[in-house]
Design an enzyme around this catalytic site. Sequence first.
Site, PDB file in Angstrom:
ATOM      1  N   HIS A  52       0.838  -1.204   0.000  1.00  0.00           N
ATOM      2  CA  HIS A  52       0.000   0.000   0.000  1.00  0.00           C
ATOM      3  C   HIS A  52       0.880   1.264   0.000  1.00  0.00           C
ATOM      4  CE1 HIS A  52      -3.564   2.341   1.658  1.00  0.00           C
ATOM      5  NE2 HIS A  52      -2.563   3.131   1.923  1.00  0.00           N
ATOM      6  N   GLU A  53       1.858   1.272   0.908  1.00  0.00           N
ATOM      7  CA  GLU A  53       2.711   2.455   1.021  1.00  0.00           C
ATOM      8  C   GLU A  53       3.626   2.620  -0.189  1.00  0.00           C
ATOM      9  OE1 GLU A  53       2.399   4.965   2.979  1.00  0.00           O
ATOM     10  OE2 GLU A  53       0.728   3.814   3.787  1.00  0.00           O
ATOM     11  N   HIS A  56       1.939   4.560  -2.842  1.00  0.00           N
ATOM     12  CA  HIS A  56       2.009   6.020  -2.634  1.00  0.00           C
ATOM     13  C   HIS A  56       3.372   6.550  -3.086  1.00  0.00           C
ATOM     14  CE1 HIS A  56      -1.660   6.514  -0.366  1.00  0.00           C
ATOM     15  NE2 HIS A  56      -1.289   5.721   0.615  1.00  0.00           N
ATOM     16  N   ASP A 156      -5.854   8.843   3.743  1.00  0.00           N
ATOM     17  CA  ASP A 156      -5.785   8.922   2.278  1.00  0.00           C
ATOM     18  C   ASP A 156      -7.062   9.510   1.664  1.00  0.00           C
ATOM     19  OD1 ASP A 156      -3.319   7.781   2.358  1.00  0.00           O
ATOM     20  OD2 ASP A 156      -4.033   5.747   1.966  1.00  0.00           O
TER      21      ASP A 156
HETATM   22 ZN   LIG Z   1      -2.276   5.166   2.370  1.00  0.00          ZN
END
Ligand SMILES: [Zn+2]
Length: 354
Positions: A52-53, A56, A156
Site C-alpha cells: 500500500h505504502e 504512494h 488517504d
Molecule cells: Zn495510504
Amino acid sequence: MRYSFKIGSAWGIPIELHITFLLLIIAVFILSYPHFYLFFIILFLFLFVVFHELAHSVVARHYGFKVRKIVLYPIGGVSEIEEIPDNPSQEWRMAVAGPLTSLVLGFALLAVSLLIYPQFITAVLAFAVTGNLLFDLATLNISLGLFNLIPAFPMDGGRVFRGLLAERIRYSDATRYAVYLGKIFGIVMVLVGFLFPSYFLLILVGIFVYIGASEEAEQTIISTALAGVRVKDVMQSEIGSVNPQQSLTEALEVMFKNRYHDALVEKDGIFQGVVTWNELMKIKPEERSALRVEQMPLKNISAYEDESILEVNKIMIREKIDLIPVVDKQNPTKIVGVLTSEAISNAYEKSKNR
Ligand SMILES: [Zn+2]
C-alpha cells in the site's frame, strides 16, 4: 528515543516498522498461542501495508518528489515525502494509489479464493469470516483499502477529497472543508469505539485523525499565507558584514552586535560567502584572535529578492544557517539585503494570527 526501526528497503526507500506494530505482532503471537492463525494474518497485514505504502511512494517519485522513508503502523503506513505537493491533481493521485492497490490486491485474492472454494460465495455476500487464510487475506486488503478511503483528513481518503476539491476551489478553502470533515469523522470514530467495544481501536484512530486534521490545517494555512510572501517583503537592507582579513574574534563581535548567528563575508562590496556560528565554535576561544575569516570554510549560499520565503526557509533549514544573503539577480556578487530566520518566524506568527 526512536519509535521505529529500519527493517529493509525497496527501490532505495528505507522501510521502518513502528514500535506499535511490533508490539501488536508480539501481542498477537502470545495471544494466539498455540494456534497461530491470527499471527499469520497480522504478518500478512504487515506485507500488505508495505505494498500500500510503496504505491504512494512510487506515484510520489513519478511526480519528482523525494521519498524519505516509509513507516509502518498497524492501521496503515506513512510515506514520508520530502514536501507535500501543492498541486491538487498530483496530491489526490498520490493519495488514491495506496487504497487502490489494497483494493486490487483484495479483489484479486477474493477471485482466486472463490475459484478454489466456490462455496464461499454465500459467506462473501453475508460479509462473514470463513477462517480460510486466502479468503480472510482478501477481506483484510479490501478493508484496508476501504478504510483508508474514508474521507477523514489526514487519511488517504481525506487527501483525495481535498485534492479533488482543490481542483475546483481555492486550496486553502478545500483544506478547511477537508479538515472539518476529518474532525467530524474523528469524533464519530471515537464515539463508535466507545459504543461498540469490539471496535475499540477506532478510539485511537479517531484521536489520531482529529489531531492530524488540526495540525495539517494549521500547516496548510500558514504555508498558503506565506507562499505569497517574497524575500524582499521581509529582508533587512541593513547588512552587517565582515571582511575576510578580520579575525574570528572580530567576526564574533559582528555577530553579537547584529544579533545574527552567522555572518556575511564581503570584500570590497563583493560577496564571498557566509561564515557560520557552528564553524566558529569549533575553534578554541584562545585561537580565535589569530585566525582570519578567510581561513574558515565559507558557505556560498544566497537568495533573490523575488523568491518565496517558504522556499528560502527550506534552504536555510537544510544548510543549518540563521541568515541568508540576498543578492542582486543581475549581479550575484552584490548583496542587497539579508534574510534572517527571525524575520521568517515573525512572518509566520503574523500569518498565523491573520
Ligand atoms: Zn495510504
